[in-house]
Design a protein around this motif. Sequence first.
Motif, PDB file in Angstrom:
ATOM      1  N   ALA A  50     -97.515 -33.739   2.746  1.00 30.11           N
ATOM      2  CA  ALA A  50     -97.158 -33.231   1.920  1.00 30.11           C
ATOM      3  C   ALA A  50     -94.876 -33.688   1.203  1.00 30.11           C
ATOM      4  O   ALA A  50     -94.979 -33.224   0.084  1.00 30.11           O
ATOM      5  CB  ALA A  50     -96.319 -31.717   3.020  1.00 30.11           C
ATOM      6  N   ILE A 318     -96.176 -27.913   1.762  1.00 31.52           N
ATOM      7  CA  ILE A 318     -97.619 -27.707   2.058  1.00 31.52           C
ATOM      8  C   ILE A 318     -98.239 -28.299   1.010  1.00 31.52           C
ATOM      9  O   ILE A 318     -98.804 -28.077   0.163  1.00 31.52           O
ATOM     10  CB  ILE A 318     -97.863 -26.208   2.065  1.00 31.52           C
ATOM     11  N   VAL A 379    -104.053 -31.322   5.982  1.00 29.22           N
ATOM     12  CA  VAL A 379    -103.146 -30.124   6.008  1.00 29.22           C
ATOM     13  C   VAL A 379    -102.122 -31.024   6.865  1.00 29.22           C
ATOM     14  O   VAL A 379    -101.781 -31.661   7.759  1.00 29.22           O
ATOM     15  CB  VAL A 379    -104.052 -28.715   6.671  1.00 29.22           C
ATOM     16  N   LEU A 381     -97.285 -30.565   6.323  1.00 28.26           N
ATOM     17  CA  LEU A 381     -96.258 -29.788   6.216  1.00 28.26           C
ATOM     18  C   LEU A 381     -95.155 -30.801   5.957  1.00 28.26           C
ATOM     19  O   LEU A 381     -95.192 -31.899   7.029  1.00 28.26           O
ATOM     20  CB  LEU A 381     -96.250 -29.434   7.505  1.00 28.26           C
TER      21      LEU A 381
END
Length: 554
Positions: A50, A318, A379, A381
């Motif tokens: 990210a 994100i 995914v 952050l």
Amino acid sequence: MKKIITLATLGLMITAAPIVAQTVYDAAKITNKDLNGTARFVGMGGAMGALGGDISTIGTNPAGIGIYRSNDAMVSFGLSAYGTESNYMGNKINSDKVRASFDNAGFVLATKIGNATTLRYVNFGFNYHRAKSFYKNMSMKGNLGDHSQTFQMAEQATGITDWGNYPYDDNNIGWLSVLGYDSWLISNLTTKVTDVPYKDKNGNQIYNINGEPLYEMPGSFYGMTENGLANFRSEERGGVDQYDFNISFNISDRVYLGMTIGAYAVNYDKYSIYSENYSGDYTGEGYDLVSMNKINGSGFDLKFGAIVRPFEYSPFRIGLAVHTPTYYKLDYKTSAYVLSDVYSEVTGKIEPHDIYTSDMIEGDMIRQFRLQTPWTYNVSLGYTIGRNWALGAEYEYQDYSSMKFKNPDDGYSDMFEYENSTTPMMKGVSTIRLGAEYKVIPQFALRAGYNYSTAIFNSDAYKDLPINSIQTDTDFANTKALSNYTLGIGYRGSMFYADLAYKFSSYKEDFYPFVEMDHVIENGITYRTLGALPDVTKVKNTRSQVLLTLGVRF
């Protein structure tokens, strides 16, 4: 997970399939990747999906290249110390090695579109890095008690209907069994009352399909007395080279999109030698089995990524990424030989037997196959605090049980039904990456990171060699969770930059030199199922790596 297969079904599968070469252990080795790249990326534990702004994100979240606002070019070099400690019944053996490597090279071309337009930048990137290093030496030795690799040879021979004149290029005959037969490690002759019958776990005599009883040669079962020894040693070399080509977009400095096309080159070499040396009444008898395997080929995949800054005045980001399976086309090349000194039923004395597969088929056996790796989901952050702190966290998932072996020509899976039936021995793997960077001054930064990946294999997985396999390296290891600990420092000048990182990797595995299979008869049907295993060899693997990256931004 115990896998049970009827011999009748197995016979049908062999009729339709080529000689089996590869196993899920070969596939997992190729699919699994190391934490490697630029020293900054490694120093932050790879947790930059990210945050972006580093060339190595081209292979995790392609949108990370969209963060660039200037051109970049860099190279990375490494020095690694590999360590392997095996412990079998208190007998410890260490294998250590230090080697240098060229790990990484890449560039980014940042193209500014404008400040007033929605599309601010279109960037292009290229990166090479060593995605996987196969470098490893491993040894173990000790008394195996009531276990012998010759049991696996005899079990594999139970499916043989006829040895014929050329068994080494017969699709119905596995090399382990025919090497054992030709070197007098197993036999179906019944002339000697001293022959030890090969029995299943219920004590029943084992017969081949022709109804002939199978026997272990004297010394193989009862010869592993207190002073009898088994020895194993292997050397693995090569790696997977990854070449990534990227295009990415900066939309309003809020949304970043990217796509990477990945190309892979596989080069894997394995040399192994397994020995049994008997004592007591069978002193002087024993054998060495040497296996030499190579896997070479290429593959490709696609990676898609996005980074979103959801709040206009917040640096919080994100990241999302998905990687398609890597589609490999591979060649498996193997050869083997046995050097045995055992009692011969023909001459009635101990004799040496040297059997080379390269003499039987005039060279190596080569088999082609395709491999489809799992999808990858990521995914991440990212958050920055002022101009001093950068924090990153990632979660990644791959379901290794979804891997598929496919036909080399048409891409279907019908030729590899047996191999694909073993992929449930693997499971989904979760990887967590954490990283932090602190700038002491604008030109100087400190970094730290941590990775944790769960185990690939189920705890009761085993290397399943069907009766027509040409593999003769029967060893396998069930790897446990992997941890990476990283530290780094970095310097940023007006153009030139230099980064240094240290990575310590550690994982354990349960090693077995072979597995014994059983045949169980129920209602007149013979089932093939997992039998006994020797005592486990506990193995600790470590790697200490120092990475240096030199680059310029302009």
